[in-house]
Design an enzyme around this catalytic site. Structure first.
Site, PDB file in Angstrom:
ATOM      1  N   ASN A   1     -42.507 -10.387 -25.960  1.00  0.00           N
ATOM      2  CA  ASN A   1     -41.331 -10.390 -25.110  1.00  0.00           C
ATOM      3  C   ASN A   1     -41.240 -11.844 -24.540  1.00  0.00           C
ATOM      4  O   ASN A   1     -40.295 -11.985 -23.931  1.00  0.00           O
ATOM      5  CB  ASN A   1     -41.424  -9.473 -24.079  1.00  0.00           C
TER       6      ASN A   1
ATOM      7  N   GLY B   1     -45.511 -15.243 -28.355  1.00  0.00           N
ATOM      8  CA  GLY B   1     -45.420 -14.022 -29.019  1.00  0.00           C
ATOM      9  C   GLY B   1     -43.895 -13.713 -29.275  1.00  0.00           C
ATOM     10  O   GLY B   1     -43.343 -13.203 -30.407  1.00  0.00           O
TER      11      GLY B   1
ATOM     12  N   TYR C   1     -60.955 -18.460 -19.286  1.00  0.00           N
ATOM     13  CA  TYR C   1     -59.938 -18.300 -20.268  1.00  0.00           C
ATOM     14  C   TYR C   1     -60.579 -18.627 -21.556  1.00  0.00           C
ATOM     15  O   TYR C   1     -60.135 -18.025 -22.627  1.00  0.00           O
ATOM     16  CB  TYR C   1     -58.646 -18.861 -19.760  1.00  0.00           C
TER      17      TYR C   1
END
Length: 288
Positions: free
Chosen positions: A9, A13, A156
């Site tokens: 969304n 992506g 991360y």
């Protein structure tokens, strides 16, 4: 062709989904938010008349929810493990399952999702989206969730390295059981919001800088390695694809992965620990 894009969304992506839809694929947007998935689908349909876009409710942070997300889904030709979070808060956060939030979302959630998706992907492609940031990181197999050494930037990077290590190990295990499926790893290079075209309801482009445009690219370009890995019949399992120019920008290019990304001993330990943390034996379902 049916393709699931996790985190489809927004960001890379979204552009992965848009480009796949433009190529004629039926795209399933894996997203926690119905509203954001609806906005992304509307944007894709506005640009590509006749595009077929669906929504899969998907919360990778909640391992117990993933089976119900997959139940009833049609067989897939590919899945793009793209969704992820990058936190900059100095305080370590955890998921509902008690796992460090970035490791839980970026790696464990996709590991568990692969378990539930495996029966739908017996002849398909698993595409794992890694990060350029992993080049300078190494996994601490005794502290995968950064309980002793938490730094948001490094945590991360390590979570994305775990993803990439998993992607390479997944292909080795698919080959070992003579599966017709394959696993490919990609990364987007240096993809910036400021160089990304606007999409109403999804993304508004902020002001850009000329220098950044010479060195990096937008998230639309950053999506191309993943799209290439899904669509190109010449792509092979176990490969790494990224941008051509210094791994930062440009057209998709076959790369030689760094040794720490593909180390089989590290990957085997990570795999076993991931099985323990998720309570799912992914190797067992791959051999069915």
């Amino acid at each position: 062709m049916n393709v699931l894009v996790t985190g489809g969304n927004a960001g890379i992506g979204y552009f992965t989904a848009e480009q796949l839809a433009e190529a004629g694929a039926t795209v399933v947007l894996g997203s926690r938010s119905q509203a954001k998935a609806d906005a992304a689908a509307a944007s894709i349909r506005a640009r590509i008349p006749g595009a077929v876009v669906r929504h899969m409710p998907l919360d990778l942070r909640d391992l117990s929810s993933l089976k119900s997300s997959v139940d009833g889904q049609d067989p897939l030709d590919a899945v793009v493990f793209n969704a992820g979070i990058a936190l900059d808060e100095p305080v370590r956060r955890t998921s509902a399952d008690g796992h460090e939030l970035m490791f839980a979302t970026n790696h464990l959630g996709h590991f568990a999702l692969a378990y539930w998706l495996a029966p739908l992907l017996t002849t398909a492609r698993f595409i794992t989206v890694g990060s350029f940031a992993t080049r300078s990181e190494r996994l601490d197999l005794d502290d995968l969730q950064s309980t002793r050494d938490y730094d948001p930037k490094r945590t991360y990077g390590r979570s994305k390295l775990a993803q990439m290590s998993f992607g390479f190990e997944l292909d080795r295990r698919l080959r070992a059981v003579r599966s017709n499926a394959m696993s490919v790893v990609v990364h987007p290079g240096g993809a910036l919001d400021s160089l990304t075209p606007s999409r109403p309801g999804v993304h508004t482009r902020p002001s850009s800088t000329r220098i950044a445009g010479l060195l990096l690219h937008g998230k639309d370009s950053g999506a191309r390695p993943a799209v290439h890995a899904v669509l190109d019949p010449q792509v092979e399992g176990g490969q790494l694809w990224g941008p051509r120019q210094f791994g930062l920008r440009g057209k998709p290019h076959l790369e030689k992965p760094h040794a720490h990304m593909t180390d089989p001993e590290t990957a085997a330990v990570l795999w076993e620990k991931s099985c323990e943390l998720t309570g799912l034996d992914l190797g067992e379902v791959l051999s069915l």
